[in-house]
Design an enzyme around this catalytic site. Structure first.
Site, mmCIF file in Angstrom:
data_model
loop_
_atom_site.group_PDB
_atom_site.id
_atom_site.type_symbol
_atom_site.label_atom_id
_atom_site.label_comp_id
_atom_site.label_asym_id
_atom_site.label_seq_id
_atom_site.Cartn_x
_atom_site.Cartn_y
_atom_site.Cartn_z
ATOM 1 N N ASN A 49 0.867 -1.180 0.099
ATOM 2 C CA ASN A 49 -0.214 0.071 0.050
ATOM 3 C C ASN A 49 0.878 1.308 -0.068
ATOM 4 O O ASN A 49 1.481 1.552 0.983
ATOM 5 C CB ASN A 49 -0.810 -0.122 1.367
ATOM 6 N N HIS A 88 -13.035 2.640 0.466
ATOM 7 C CA HIS A 88 -13.109 1.570 1.587
ATOM 8 C C HIS A 88 -13.607 0.242 1.117
ATOM 9 O O HIS A 88 -14.133 -0.520 2.162
ATOM 10 C CB HIS A 88 -13.668 2.164 3.125
ATOM 11 N N ARG A 98 -11.721 15.244 8.409
ATOM 12 C CA ARG A 98 -12.504 15.478 6.961
ATOM 13 C C ARG A 98 -13.920 15.910 7.714
ATOM 14 O O ARG A 98 -14.646 15.256 8.404
ATOM 15 C CB ARG A 98 -12.467 14.301 6.252
ATOM 16 N N ARG A 133 -2.768 -2.347 -3.376
ATOM 17 C CA ARG A 133 -4.043 -1.419 -2.920
ATOM 18 C C ARG A 133 -3.897 -0.215 -3.982
ATOM 19 O O ARG A 133 -2.931 0.563 -3.851
ATOM 20 C CB ARG A 133 -3.892 -1.065 -1.453
ATOM 21 N N GLU A 172 -8.175 -5.599 5.770
ATOM 22 C CA GLU A 172 -7.888 -5.250 4.371
ATOM 23 C C GLU A 172 -6.812 -5.950 3.537
ATOM 24 O O GLU A 172 -7.054 -6.372 2.396
ATOM 25 C CB GLU A 172 -7.668 -3.492 4.264
#
Ligand code: AMP
Length: 392
Positions: free
Chosen positions: A9, A173, A232, A84, A375
């Site tokens: 990743n 996600h 965020r 990823r 993940e």
């Protein structure tokens, strides 16, 4: 024979890696190279005995960091590399075996993810050079949500913006929502149930999954839409940008920066984006922390209620991510805001369910689950599946 998949990743100045064996009883090797390009770049990780290590990589770039990671694999050469990739646009509805044509297609999505996809591509190029003979697979954050119907993915904007510029809701996600919903299916014995999954970490999103397919999700064109997150804002009035520009003279860059990095739990509390610290501050009577947690939970519940419209039947909710897995307080407050869902929380089991622990936390009624996301495991699984299909 070694059957592990190396999961990579890649960020703009970091590489997260995990060597994921097919047999889950074998140890994973994992770590993080960070501050790449800087004098204090370093590689941190865990070896097969569970011992942690840290190594200086002064001035290392992505290629040099990958070489250092390879040396940390204890001689276990992976059978494949799974990458990823944040954005796959509309082209990628599932994982893809990487070749020059796939790389070119990922390059075409850079405009949709200008912060993430270029970094992912840097990692991809460096890994292909280092492992020229290993098959490599791209696993996209957006792919799981490509099953959304148009009513869920279209914005009410002129059609040309969609047709000519790809402006639509994509969702992110996806790897986590796919893993958690499949796990909820398996654990509940309800193969193909109707689930609402809440991934609550630094980034937060919720998803409605029916028979293993994403039907709607809270993130949109970018990962800024939807829930309140660490820094965020999540949803704001679309008129906000014009207002801030006209009234305060803010540039688009400034607005983007504020909404992405100075808002969310941090902006509301004026204190921190870390839920652990917020819970402690609320207990000490900090009004900003109290408000931040209240808005955070209310917006999750409101989003879950909205997403339930996508499902023909609701079987239950599953929480995941650093906050979803650890914060019994957030889980309790969110479920308390959804009495019309027929949720009954088992408060004792809820308070005992912490990170790394999979568990059912309801006391009857609709099912409530805490499912630690994986993940990396999901990327390794999808990488293997793609290779098996290619070989068949
Ligand atoms: P993630 O991005 O999935 O690693 O999640 C990060 C978030 O999880 C941060 O807001 C952390 O404060 C939160 N978190 C981690 N552990 C706990 C905990 N024990 N209680 C509450 N929040 C936690």
């Amino acid at each position: 024979m070694e059957t592990s998949v190396l999961v990579i990743n890649c960020g703009s100045s970091s590489i997260k890696y995990a060597l994921v064996p097919k047999d889950p009883s074998r140890p994973r090797l994992s770590g993080l190279a960070e501050r790449l390009g800087n004098g204090d770049a370093r590689l941190k990780g865990t070896d097969s005995h569970g011992e942690s290590f840290e190594q200086a990589l002064a001035g290392a770039d992505h290629a040099r960091a990958l070489e250092a990671i390879l040396e940390r694999l204890e001689g276990r050469l992976p059978v494949a590399v799974g990458h990823r990739i944040v954005h796959g646009g509309e082209r990628f509805t599932r994982a893809a075996l990487i070749d020059d044509e796939v790389v070119a297609a990922i390059e075409q999505t850079v405009a949709l993810a200008p912060l993430h996809n270029p970094a992912n591509l840097t990692g991809l190029a460096a890994t292909r050079r280092l492992f020229p003979d290993l098959p490599q697979v791209a696993v996209f954050d957006t792919a799981f949500h490509q099953s959304l119907p148009p009513r869920a993915y279209r914005y009410a904007l002129p059609e040309s913006l969609y047709r000519e510029h790809g402006i639509r809701r994509y969702g992110f996600h996806g790897t986590s929502h796919a893993y958690v919903s499949r796990r909820a299916d398996a654990l509940s014995g309800l193969e193909g149930g109707g689930w609402l999954t809440a991934h609550l970490g630094n980034g937060c999103s919720a998803c409605a999954v029916w028979k293993g397919q994403s039907l709607d999700t809270s993130m949109g064109l970018t990962p800024l839409e939807g829930l309140v997150m660490g820094t965020r804002s999540g949803d704001v009035d679309p008129g906000l940008h014009a207002h801030l520009s006209r009234q305060l003279g803010w540039s688009l860059e400034r607005i983007d920066e504020v909404l992405n990095r100075e808002s969310g739990l941090l902006g509301l509390s004026g204190l921190t984006n870390d839920m652990r610290e917020l819970e402690a501050a609320e207990a000490d009577g900090h009004p900003g922390a109290t408000l931040a947690i209240e808005v955070f939970c209310y917006r999750i519940a409101k989003s879950l209620a909205a997403l339930s419209c996508a499902l023909p039947r609701l079987d239950g909710l599953a929480f995941t991510g650093g906050i979803g897995e650890n914060s019994s307080l957030v889980r309790e407050r969110v479920t308390a805001l959804l009495p019309h869902f027929g949720l009954q929380l088992n408060r004792t089991v809820n308070s005992e369910t912490i990170r790394g622990k999979e568990g059912r936390i309801d006391a009857g009624g609709r099912q409530l689950w805490v499912i630690p996301t994986d993940e990396e495991g999901q990327i390794a699984t999808e990488t293997r599946q793609r290779l098996e299909e290619a070989a068949a």
